[in-house]
Write an enzyme that holds these catalytic residues in place. Sequence first.
Site, mmCIF file in Angstrom:
data_model
loop_
_atom_site.group_PDB
_atom_site.id
_atom_site.type_symbol
_atom_site.label_atom_id
_atom_site.label_comp_id
_atom_site.label_asym_id
_atom_site.label_seq_id
_atom_site.Cartn_x
_atom_site.Cartn_y
_atom_site.Cartn_z
ATOM 1 N N HIS A 76 0.861 -1.192 0.000
ATOM 2 C CA HIS A 76 0.000 0.000 0.000
ATOM 3 C C HIS A 76 0.892 1.234 0.000
ATOM 4 C CE1 HIS A 76 -3.782 2.064 0.413
ATOM 5 N NE2 HIS A 76 -3.113 2.923 1.140
ATOM 6 N N ALA A 77 0.707 2.129 -0.966
ATOM 7 C CA ALA A 77 1.612 3.277 -1.138
ATOM 8 C C ALA A 77 1.691 4.121 0.124
ATOM 9 C CB ALA A 77 1.122 4.135 -2.308
ATOM 10 N N HIS A 102 0.219 11.992 -5.505
ATOM 11 C CA HIS A 102 -0.335 12.005 -4.147
ATOM 12 C C HIS A 102 0.771 11.828 -3.120
ATOM 13 C CE1 HIS A 102 -3.270 11.152 -0.932
ATOM 14 N NE2 HIS A 102 -2.289 10.386 -0.490
ATOM 15 N N GLU A 103 1.621 10.815 -3.351
ATOM 16 C CA GLU A 103 2.703 10.531 -2.384
ATOM 17 C C GLU A 103 3.766 11.626 -2.414
ATOM 18 O OE1 GLU A 103 0.498 7.488 -1.240
ATOM 19 O OE2 GLU A 103 2.216 8.360 -0.227
ATOM 20 N N GLU A 123 -3.163 14.984 2.971
ATOM 21 C CA GLU A 123 -3.656 14.145 1.855
ATOM 22 C C GLU A 123 -4.003 14.982 0.632
ATOM 23 O OE1 GLU A 123 -2.883 11.012 4.234
ATOM 24 O OE2 GLU A 123 -3.184 11.136 2.077
ATOM 25 N N HIS A 128 -6.727 0.512 5.452
ATOM 26 C CA HIS A 128 -6.719 1.487 6.542
ATOM 27 C C HIS A 128 -7.391 0.946 7.792
ATOM 28 C CE1 HIS A 128 -5.959 3.556 2.870
ATOM 29 N NE2 HIS A 128 -5.509 4.590 3.522
ATOM 30 N N TYR A 174 -9.235 11.681 4.110
ATOM 31 C CA TYR A 174 -9.345 11.652 2.648
ATOM 32 C C TYR A 174 -10.618 12.359 2.204
ATOM 33 C CZ TYR A 174 -5.673 8.192 3.231
ATOM 34 O OH TYR A 174 -4.513 7.566 3.597
HETATM 35 C C1 LIG Z 1 -2.381 6.554 -1.424
HETATM 36 C C2 LIG Z 1 -2.688 6.435 -0.183
HETATM 37 C C3 LIG Z 1 -1.621 6.468 0.882
HETATM 38 SE SE1 LIG Z 1 -1.817 7.949 2.063
HETATM 39 C C4 LIG Z 1 -4.097 6.162 0.252
HETATM 40 O O1 LIG Z 1 -4.262 5.357 1.159
HETATM 41 N N1 LIG Z 1 -5.156 6.762 -0.328
HETATM 42 C C5 LIG Z 1 -5.108 7.828 -1.346
HETATM 43 C C6 LIG Z 1 -6.538 8.156 -1.670
HETATM 44 C C7 LIG Z 1 -7.430 7.339 -0.792
HETATM 45 C C8 LIG Z 1 -6.533 6.378 0.010
HETATM 46 C C9 LIG Z 1 -6.790 4.933 -0.417
HETATM 47 O O2 LIG Z 1 -6.009 4.408 -1.201
HETATM 48 O O3 LIG Z 1 -7.803 4.370 0.042
HETATM 49 ZN ZN LIG Z 2 -1.785 10.043 1.394
#
Ligand SMILES: C=C(C[SeH])C(=O)N1CCC[C@H]1C(=O)O
Ligand SMILES: [Zn+2]
Length: 601
Positions: free
Chosen positions: A322-323, A352-353, A380, A483, A493
Amino acid sequence: EDQDAEVEGRDYMAKLNKEMALLSNKQVKAAWAYDSNITEHNKELKLNVSLETAKVVKERWLNTIRFPWQSFKDEDLKRQFKKMSILGTAALPDDKYEKLENTITTMTSIYAEAKLCPYGDTSNTDCQLSLEPEISEKLAKSRSPDELKHYWVEWRNSTGRKCRNLYTEYVTLMNEAAKLNNFTDAAEYWLHDFEMNDFEKEVQKLWNVIEPLYMQLHAYVRGRLNEKYGDEMVPKQGAIPAHLLGNMWSQTWGNIYEFTVPFQGKQQIDVTESMKQQNYTPLKMFKLSDEFFKSLNLSAMPELFWNNSIIEKPQGRELVCHASAWDFYDGEDFRIKECTVVTMEDLYTVHHEMGHIQYYLQYKDQPNVYKEGANSGFHEAVGDTIALSVSTPKHMRKIGLLDPQSEDDPQADINFLFLTALDKIAFLPFGYLMDVWRWGVFKGTIEPKNYNCQWWNLRWRYQGIEPPVHRSEEDFDPGAKYHIVGDTPYIRYFVSFIIQFQFHRALCEKAGQFDPQNPTSKPLHQCDIYQSTEAGNALGAMLKMGSSKPWPDAMEALTGQRKMDASALMQYFAPLYEWLKEENKRTGASIGWRTHPQQKR
Ligand SMILES: C=C(C[SeH])C(=O)N1CCC[C@H]1C(=O)O
Ligand SMILES: [Zn+2]
């Protein structure tokens, strides 16, 4: 003697900030080692460092709270003490702290190591498919409901179902920790980040502004899915089956753009193919993003970033794909870990990152306690705000990912707004409900025996989706999302997807690409702030603040507003909203979904 206490407090806080930076650096290094290479050894190391750090932090905390900081004169010193006086989960007794850390790490590794068998392979011999990249690609590309259902169900069997009991323990321990910090429950502890006592009301109001637009988008997309998959699979007035939306969690729908696009035959705006034809690599994607930030007179990525980051999935080891973006709290070491693939979707995740890293760079000279976003939604929103400029057809042509083409084609314009809405509007109900569910769980209004049923009630009520197969309390579908098992709050987010349009509007104004007196003269969705140092300097000034001031001050510094405000998002999507209302009227599409979710047989 309060005067002396304040003088002593200043020295004490300066030292404490330095100490906390060193402790954080040690803890982040151990967490990075584990997340990028999941082994028993690295798990032990990470846990030991966590326990050791928690002990030291608790000791320091006992000294911190002895200062009469509430009566200090210096507002800034008071703010630092206020933040430092919240200990967090380290307030738990050692054995419970260890239990909590272990539980989260175990759930995260179940998620990270989950492997599925290929669809149609009954031998179940080589079940080596990971979420990234294989399974995500299936959810994005397959147009076979049966194949999609296989991966949707099996992923949940391999992750959420295995974490249900661990999660219940996690909730108990999180609530105990919250109470030890004088919060009612973990929901209040998480919401404290936003420093406002009516935050839940505020986000509910924002959702109410957006919901009509979401309903129109949902109705239109359901109509197109009904055309493709038929009445049996996609009833014209029902909720949308969750597995048909191009994403494992139905949280963004960009991957079904190709057969839902309003006007066929227009210029291709999904640049994935161009990226592949032009031999894009993950590194080139990161360099592209770095170049955009530099064009704004913001910071370049330091050498160490390029040496220490992991931007492609390494072979031969297990890791958390997961990024994520990492601050090592030493002012020099900043990293991204991302199993990047060459797609347009991942080009946005790269931005985003990189937005997180840019924030770290901008506030790296703040005292350690302020090395965070003005609130977690700000963090974010940085990268996504930049991506709103990058994603415009105008910018994609500038960087050669789209062929030169006339700008003013209203139908192509609707197509572009629609593609952006599939990510930004479709996401909002999901971004909202994730923590509505968790706040309920922490508050006890959602009990373990109803975890899954309440999850699907929210998924149905806010997103208008339903599971492709019957769900029971044997399942634990929230646990199929990173998450939830990774102990990462999510309302950040939802906040980001609202405020990034406020940031975008303010930056476009500074770049001379938007006129608030005449908003349609230069449409907000066509704005590209590329190479605007006015915009970049304004953004940088806000980012440099970190969390040194309450977030309304940071919001005001950049936008002139002190509140979250969905009007920028609604202004951005106004042309699409009009088109959707007309189109849905033209086709007679019903808006909304039936009052009772039909339980799948
Ligand atoms: C890219 C990330 C790391 Se902060 C992320 O979890 N995001 C970015 C957008 C929504 C959320 C997801 O993937 O659920
Ligand atoms: Zn993020």
